[in-house]
Motif scaffolding. Structure first.
Motif, mmCIF file in Angstrom:
data_model
loop_
_atom_site.group_PDB
_atom_site.id
_atom_site.type_symbol
_atom_site.label_atom_id
_atom_site.label_comp_id
_atom_site.label_asym_id
_atom_site.label_seq_id
_atom_site.Cartn_x
_atom_site.Cartn_y
_atom_site.Cartn_z
ATOM 1 N N PRO A 15 0.835 -1.200 0.000
ATOM 2 C CA PRO A 15 0.000 0.000 0.000
ATOM 3 C C PRO A 15 0.874 1.256 0.000
ATOM 4 O O PRO A 15 1.809 1.365 0.802
ATOM 5 N N VAL A 16 0.585 2.165 -0.910
ATOM 6 C CA VAL A 16 1.318 3.429 -1.017
ATOM 7 C C VAL A 16 0.419 4.519 -0.452
ATOM 8 O O VAL A 16 -0.686 4.755 -0.976
ATOM 9 N N VAL A 17 0.886 5.188 0.616
ATOM 10 C CA VAL A 17 0.002 6.114 1.330
ATOM 11 C C VAL A 17 0.653 7.476 1.517
ATOM 12 O O VAL A 17 1.870 7.605 1.605
ATOM 13 N N ALA A 18 -0.187 8.499 1.587
ATOM 14 C CA ALA A 18 0.236 9.857 1.925
ATOM 15 C C ALA A 18 -0.522 10.275 3.174
ATOM 16 O O ALA A 18 -1.756 10.232 3.207
ATOM 17 N N LEU A 19 0.214 10.659 4.194
ATOM 18 C CA LEU A 19 -0.390 11.010 5.475
ATOM 19 C C LEU A 19 -0.172 12.485 5.773
ATOM 20 O O LEU A 19 0.961 12.952 5.869
ATOM 21 N N ASP A 20 -1.273 13.217 5.926
ATOM 22 C CA ASP A 20 -1.173 14.625 6.302
ATOM 23 C C ASP A 20 -0.924 14.786 7.797
ATOM 24 O O ASP A 20 -0.384 15.804 8.235
ATOM 25 N N ASP A 21 -1.344 13.775 8.557
ATOM 26 C CA ASP A 21 -1.230 13.827 10.018
ATOM 27 C C ASP A 21 -0.603 12.519 10.499
ATOM 28 O O ASP A 21 -1.161 11.434 10.275
ATOM 29 N N ALA A 22 0.540 12.605 11.160
ATOM 30 C CA ALA A 22 1.227 11.410 11.644
ATOM 31 C C ALA A 22 0.375 10.622 12.634
ATOM 32 O O ALA A 22 0.581 9.415 12.813
ATOM 33 N N ALA A 23 -0.595 11.282 13.268
ATOM 34 C CA ALA A 23 -1.465 10.593 14.230
ATOM 35 C C ALA A 23 -2.302 9.521 13.559
ATOM 36 O O ALA A 23 -2.826 8.624 14.227
ATOM 37 N N ASP A 24 -2.452 9.598 12.233
ATOM 38 C CA ASP A 24 -3.221 8.588 11.515
ATOM 39 C C ASP A 24 -2.397 7.340 11.193
ATOM 40 O O ASP A 24 -2.950 6.336 10.724
ATOM 41 N N LYS A 33 -2.948 -4.167 8.599
ATOM 42 C CA LYS A 33 -2.568 -5.442 9.207
ATOM 43 C C LYS A 33 -3.797 -6.318 9.434
ATOM 44 O O LYS A 33 -3.773 -7.540 9.178
ATOM 45 N N LYS A 34 -4.885 -5.727 9.888
ATOM 46 C CA LYS A 34 -6.126 -6.480 10.100
ATOM 47 C C LYS A 34 -6.647 -7.040 8.780
ATOM 48 O O LYS A 34 -7.220 -8.132 8.728
ATOM 49 N N GLY A 35 -6.419 -6.302 7.707
ATOM 50 C CA GLY A 35 -6.833 -6.770 6.393
ATOM 51 C C GLY A 35 -5.907 -7.807 5.802
ATOM 52 O O GLY A 35 -6.239 -8.415 4.781
ATOM 53 N N GLY A 36 -4.749 -8.015 6.422
ATOM 54 C CA GLY A 36 -3.845 -9.080 5.998
ATOM 55 C C GLY A 36 -2.544 -8.642 5.378
ATOM 56 O O GLY A 36 -1.692 -9.476 5.084
ATOM 57 N N VAL A 37 -2.334 -7.332 5.182
ATOM 58 C CA VAL A 37 -1.112 -6.850 4.539
ATOM 59 C C VAL A 37 -0.179 -6.250 5.584
ATOM 60 O O VAL A 37 -0.580 -5.397 6.371
ATOM 61 N N SER A 38 1.075 -6.688 5.567
ATOM 62 C CA SER A 38 2.024 -6.248 6.595
ATOM 63 C C SER A 38 3.170 -5.421 6.018
ATOM 64 O O SER A 38 4.290 -5.448 6.521
ATOM 65 N N ALA A 39 2.888 -4.681 4.953
ATOM 66 C CA ALA A 39 3.865 -3.753 4.389
ATOM 67 C C ALA A 39 3.172 -2.429 4.116
ATOM 68 O O ALA A 39 1.955 -2.373 3.907
ATOM 69 N N ILE A 40 3.954 -1.351 4.120
ATOM 70 C CA ILE A 40 3.403 -0.028 3.832
ATOM 71 C C ILE A 40 4.522 0.863 3.311
ATOM 72 O O ILE A 40 5.664 0.794 3.783
ATOM 73 N N GLU A 41 4.204 1.665 2.316
ATOM 74 C CA GLU A 41 5.137 2.667 1.793
ATOM 75 C C GLU A 41 4.558 4.038 2.094
ATOM 76 O O GLU A 41 3.520 4.418 1.542
ATOM 77 N N VAL A 42 5.210 4.771 2.984
ATOM 78 C CA VAL A 42 4.768 6.114 3.366
ATOM 79 C C VAL A 42 5.501 7.114 2.490
ATOM 80 O O VAL A 42 6.726 7.195 2.521
ATOM 81 N N THR A 43 4.753 7.869 1.700
ATOM 82 C CA THR A 43 5.386 8.757 0.732
ATOM 83 C C THR A 43 5.784 10.098 1.354
ATOM 84 O O THR A 43 5.095 10.618 2.239
#
Length: 320
Positions: A15-24, A33-43
């Protein structure tokens, strides 16, 4: 295959994600993780990227966290300091690639042309991002590019979605797919984490593509197997196919010529990629009988039995 790339290959979806707020970051990580994916790319498209990566790597060490849209050495330093396990860039900058590699962190730069791919290989890379994938010809173009670059692995990103996910992953040299559709900026802003979990679970289900291939019936000997198979074929007009160890009646039922695995028999479950199927089933608490593992010439698993019976049947994975 680099250890990080190998892990991403098992996971299959980044998953490639953009976060405006680190609290998210943490509720998003938990949703994926609940959906089954254990990787993330924070842009690094927002100022919150480094703080988000720091939170995820500190609080959710089970996630493989990378940094994306890294354009400068300063961003690379910030990502690495925050704990990013891999770095991704949209384009190919030889100087930036060399800099990240000198820090001992895997780098996956964006490439779209044979020239960029050859430059990446010259720097010692075995894996690159294909970006933007759909706009550059999609899976057919990537299949054509794979032919001359047989030792290069690809992560297509850009236009990848649920509908074309399996088409990309069906290519042997695609180690994972990156995508923004799993966790959109609007959903993150709306705190719609249940929706992200549901979408992630759907993507995993689509990627694994589990299918019942056949059911195996145990017999005490060859004579009993042939008798049973003949009866099944006469009832259901199945084709009779006698092999060394069993008799197949069509493709749905395999009658063993001996008492095989499982108290009653076995069930063959097909998956598009057995390595990924094993990874996700292990995440769900299942274990496997290593003595049954079969691999192909490239070292990828093609056949593997689960360790325990279910309902009197042994279950094995096989490639679709």
């Amino acid at each position: 295959m680099d250890a990080c790339i190998k892990e991403l290959y098992r996971i299959g979806i980044v998953p490639v994600v953009a976060l405006d707020d680190a609290a998210d970051a943490l509720p998003l990580g938990a949703a994926l993780k609940k959906g089954g994916v254990s990787a993330i790319e924070v842009t690094f498209r927002t100022a919150a990227a480094a703080d988000a990566i720091r939170l995820l790597t500190r609080e959710m060490p089970e996630l493989l966290v990378g940094a994306g849209t890294v354009l400068t050495k300063e961003q690379a330093d910030a990502a690495i300091e925050a704990g990013a396990k891999f770095i991704v860039s949209p384009g190919f900058q030889p100087e930036l690639v060399s800099y990240v590699l000198s820090k001992g962190v895997p780098m996956c730069p964006g490439t779209a042309t044979p020239g960029e791919m050859e430059q990446a290989m010259a720097l010692g890379l075995s894996a690159v991002k294909f970006f933007p994938a759909e706009q550059n010809g999609g899976a057919p173009m990537l299949k054509a590019l794979s032919a001359p670059y047989r030792d290069l692995l690809f992560m297509p990103t850009g236009g990848v979605k649920l509908e074309n996910l399996r088409t990309y992953l069906a290519l042997d040299q695609v180690f994972a797919c990156g995508g923004t559709w799993l966790a959109t900026k609007d959903d993150i802003k709306a705190k719609a984490f249940d929706k992200i979990t549901a979408r992630t679970r759907e993507a995993v289900k689509t990627m694994l593509n589990f299918r019942i291939k056949h059911v195996g019936i145990n017999s005490k000997d060859e004579a009993e197997a042939k008798k049973t198979a003949t009866l099944l074929c006469s009832i259901f007009d199945f084709d009779y196919n006698d092999t060394e160890l069993s008799v197949f009646t069509g493709s749905a039922v395999e009658v063993m010529k001996f008492m095989g695995r499982g108290s009653l028999g076995h069930v063959a479950i097909g998956a598009d990629n057995v390595d990924r199927a094993e990874y996700y089933l292990r995440q769900r608490g299942f274990s496997f009988d290593e003595s049954t593992r079969r691999v192909d010439a490239s070292g990828r698993t093609t056949f593997l039995y689960l360790k325990d019976e279910i309902g009197g049947f042994a279950f094995h994975l096989t490639k679709n």
